[in-house]
Design a protein around this motif. Sequence first.
Motif, PDB file in Angstrom:
ATOM      1  N   SER A 288      51.760  54.985 106.112  1.00  0.00           N
ATOM      2  CA  SER A 288      51.689  55.933 104.995  1.00  0.00           C
ATOM      3  C   SER A 288      52.660  57.086 105.200  1.00  0.00           C
ATOM      4  CB  SER A 288      50.264  56.475 104.851  1.00  0.00           C
ATOM      5  OG  SER A 288      49.359  55.446 104.532  1.00  0.00           O
ATOM      6  N   LEU A 289      52.711  57.620 106.397  1.00  0.00           N
ATOM      7  CA  LEU A 289      53.599  58.750 106.663  1.00  0.00           C
ATOM      8  C   LEU A 289      55.063  58.343 106.579  1.00  0.00           C
ATOM      9  CD1 LEU A 289      51.733  60.464 109.637  1.00  0.00           C
ATOM     10  CD2 LEU A 289      51.968  61.326 107.304  1.00  0.00           C
ATOM     11  N   ALA A 290      55.392  57.157 107.064  1.00  0.00           N
ATOM     12  CA  ALA A 290      56.775  56.695 106.982  1.00  0.00           C
ATOM     13  C   ALA A 290      57.203  56.547 105.528  1.00  0.00           C
ATOM     14  CB  ALA A 290      56.927  55.365 107.715  1.00  0.00           C
ATOM     15  N   ALA A 291      56.271  56.139 104.682  1.00  0.00           N
ATOM     16  CA  ALA A 291      56.597  55.989 103.261  1.00  0.00           C
ATOM     17  C   ALA A 291      56.757  57.336 102.569  1.00  0.00           C
ATOM     18  CB  ALA A 291      55.516  55.168 102.565  1.00  0.00           C
ATOM     19  N   GLU A 292      55.980  58.328 103.010  1.00  0.00           N
ATOM     20  CA  GLU A 292      56.001  59.627 102.340  1.00  0.00           C
ATOM     21  C   GLU A 292      56.937  60.634 102.990  1.00  0.00           C
ATOM     22  OE1 GLU A 292      52.295  61.338 100.854  1.00  0.00           O
ATOM     23  OE2 GLU A 292      51.232  59.642 101.745  1.00  0.00           O
ATOM     24  N   GLY A 293      57.230  60.455 104.276  1.00  0.00           N
ATOM     25  CA  GLY A 293      58.040  61.453 104.984  1.00  0.00           C
ATOM     26  C   GLY A 293      59.068  60.804 105.862  1.00  0.00           C
ATOM     27  N   GLY A 294      58.926  61.017 107.168  1.00  0.00           N
ATOM     28  CA  GLY A 294      59.831  60.391 108.121  1.00  0.00           C
ATOM     29  C   GLY A 294      61.214  60.988 108.089  1.00  0.00           C
ATOM     30  N   THR A 295      62.237  60.135 107.898  1.00  0.00           N
ATOM     31  CA  THR A 295      63.618  60.606 107.982  1.00  0.00           C
ATOM     32  C   THR A 295      64.030  61.413 106.761  1.00  0.00           C
ATOM     33  OG1 THR A 295      64.345  58.490 107.064  1.00  0.00           O
ATOM     34  CG2 THR A 295      64.316  58.705 109.467  1.00  0.00           C
ATOM     35  N   ASP A 296      63.398  61.164 105.616  1.00  0.00           N
ATOM     36  CA  ASP A 296      63.803  61.858 104.385  1.00  0.00           C
ATOM     37  C   ASP A 296      63.104  63.199 104.229  1.00  0.00           C
ATOM     38  OD1 ASP A 296      65.462  59.720 103.648  1.00  0.00           O
ATOM     39  OD2 ASP A 296      63.769  58.648 102.769  1.00  0.00           O
ATOM     40  N   VAL A 297      61.840  63.239 104.540  1.00  0.00           N
ATOM     41  CA  VAL A 297      61.055  64.468 104.395  1.00  0.00           C
ATOM     42  C   VAL A 297      60.440  64.783 105.761  1.00  0.00           C
ATOM     43  CG1 VAL A 297      59.102  65.582 103.261  1.00  0.00           C
ATOM     44  CG2 VAL A 297      60.529  63.955 101.992  1.00  0.00           C
TER      45      VAL A 297
END
Length: 943
Positions: free
Chosen positions: A774-783
């Motif tokens: 879930s976090l990779a989809a919502e954040g990660g490298t972009d956010v």
Amino acid sequence: MNVSQASPEQLRVALSEAGIAEVDVSTRRRGEYSADASLYRVPPLAVVFPRSTDEVRAALRVCRELGVPLTSRGAGTSIAGNAVGPGVVLDFAQHLNRVHSVDPENRTAVVDPGVVLADLQRAAAPHGLRFGPDPSTHNRCTVGGMIGNNACGSRALGYGRTADNVVELDVLTGTGERLRAGAGLDRDSSATAAAVHDLIGSSLSVVRTELGRFGRQVSGYSLEHLLPERGSDLAKALVGTEGSCAVLLSATVRLVRAPAASALVVLGYPDMAAAADHVPAMLEHGPVAVEGLDARITDVVRRRRGPSAVPDLPDGSGWLFVELGGADAAGLEAAAAAVVRDSSALDSRVVTDPAQAAVLWRIREDGAGLSARSVAGAPAHAGWEDAAVPPDKLGGYLREFEALLDSYGFTGVPYGHFGDGCVHIRIDFPLEVSDGRRRFREFLTEAAKLVASYGGSMSGEHGDGRARGELLPLMYSSDAMSTFAAFKAIFDPDDLLNPGIIVRPRPVDADVRVAEAPSVTRGLGFHYADDRGDLSMAVHRCTGVGKCRADTTASGGVMCPSYLATRDEKDSTRGRARVLQEMVNGSLVRGGWRSPEVHEVLDLCLSCKGCASDCPTGIDMATYKAEALHQTYRRRLRPATHYSLGWLPRLARAASVAPKLTNRVLASTSLSKLAMRLGGVDTRRSLPAFATRTFRQWFADHRPTAPDGDPVLLWVDTFTNHFSPEVGIAAVRVLEGAGYRVRIPRRRLCCGLTWISTGQLDAARRILRRSVDSLAAEGGTDVPIVGLEPSCTAALRSDAQELLGPRDAAAAAVADGTHTLAELLSRRDGWSPPDLTGLEIVAQPHCHHHAVLGWQKDRELLRGAGATLNAVGGCCGLAGNFGFERGHYEVSTAVAETALLPAVRAASEDATVLADGFSCRTQLDDLIDRRGVHLAELLASRT
């Protein structure tokens, strides 16, 4: 009766009947003392903690009657295997650890053998004095151990070896005779003195020609001190005998006056051998120390400690550290300029600031541990660790030694006391493969021949022990070897004192710990990617250097909080690692994961992860404890706290349905005590109240003040959401003030921390799988993702990959994209912290923040804002579920008293106590009634 006939229990009874109060023959204790800092494993029959010299004499008497060997031990930091033995091990450090007196006029001190060197230095410092030799283990090694090995350290060039600083020794011989050994051997004083006198008289030629040829000739016995022209000094001759001739009861040592000022000249050369070529020219300037190292060790330090751990060095790939001492700074400036002028260096740097010099010296001090992994990440070992040659031959020796390494395909990270011609290196001997022992033995033999060809010594300061005793005939003649044997026979005719070293030594490839350990790679909860997926390799990271026994809280260290509270080897990182090694080995601790010995040593581990950063070898006891709990209780009924505390996120979510009612129930003394007893929680603890409005509920009604700002994903952990929503609210205000548009994950997610710490790894893996996806989809490298609770943030940055695997794309993306609040703000262009000038702050960096995330950005932010900062080392003692669990309260509070509570009490009433961890703030509320605030709250209150 001999050692093969005496059982541990028979020995315990005999020792107890002799009046010795502390005798331990448990398999756990024997496992803890089965190794020192060397490659060797020799489980003892019993460990004795003598409280007086009478008990030492009683222990020796029993050993003589039963024919049981006796080995003296200080801090167990011996690298050559000279502090392990098959019979009784006497641990002097536990009780016989006093500085009895300091005589400033005569510059001497009288000490017990178990005195830690740093304690002696503190006792001598008010008089402007110090003990000269200073091994890198100075904050845990004992004076008795230094005497046993003739320890030297970096500054022996200026102050001499331990032998040069010993005045008198009070000892027991192997026959039970008590001797006061000093200068001026009196032949008529005893039969022992007469025998020694006669031996030297008949061996003058061999002693004069083969011994004492240069300062670091430590191998064998230093009988040159008994020569008439050298003062016939029996005390100095017994230094370096490694406890094989006498048992030390007390020592009178010489103190030296520390220089009023010092300067460190750092010289750069093309490589280490080139640096060594210029050592003789440096010695002309009378330095206190001349140390050598090259890019291999600085690369290791950068990799393990971060780029900032290695300050700017002069150009080159090999360096000399030349320390000068003097009466004043002006004189040192001229002396340093002369050193640079005569150095022929590529580049140079002169350091006069003690703090900057300390950072440089730390590279050397941590060398032994940091170099325990090769450049390729393989284990590196101390089998050929401290050879020395005359300094004028060092460059040539290094070139040939490097060629020898290359011919075997071995690598290592060399460094050393170049002014004395001593080179330290750990080598990646392939001991785990079938022909590893053979290659190990062959290399040691060739290396011994090489150093002998240069007129050198196989040991330059750590002694021969089991690592080099068998090789001594390659360095000494048969006449010299016979003289050594005769000397030992005078003092210990029955060969009871530390047998198997120097005289009648064990083979160098016998008793090798790593070679006896099978691999453990199947069915593990964690991936152990840095250890090739092998738990055995992971727990054998511990080399035994014993930094976990040192109190480093004053410099911000954390490891090992439970040992500092109990001072029991079982509660040190090293003691725990040794028992886990014995579990893997299976010959002493035989019950596998369910062994009571394993759970005894892990019980007081706070899972603080301090060892993961502070231990030079990177031991991660929190992970091993979680693995042990996982393997022990998987698919079985668990202890109550695994449900009450391990399932805390689920219980908190249920409580949030009716938080006021829950709090009323918990406020009822009778009901809360009953719930705590059923849940395995210590009833002396107070239960934190649930927030009547969670952070998520507040955020749902929040109207952003920077709707067009750069997006940031705020990780909503259980503690912030259900117990400290004010922290989350403050963080939103600070982030919005910095121009961010704050989002939170759409789903209720968890890092799985409480499941990890209680060893419920299957559940933790499922929880983390859902969360990182879930976090990779919502954040990660972009956010960017920002975490507020340090332990939960650390779980995303570290534990997720350890559980899901280093190649898991989502876990890697989340780890790379997760930041602490200070990290995120420090890289925000245009943002500056509020003015904190005049604010006194006592900060308790959370253990996981220190160990996994790093607290440097927080430090820089606070100091940059003008605050007066006292960052406290050590652990708060609560450590998540640890301090709540029944049976841990006393240790939890004792840990808090190590550093945190004294620092808070010493602060002014107006001081701010900064504690980002929910556990840290809870501990403060419980024990001192002083509210701690989160960094977000502090910044929001000043904005």
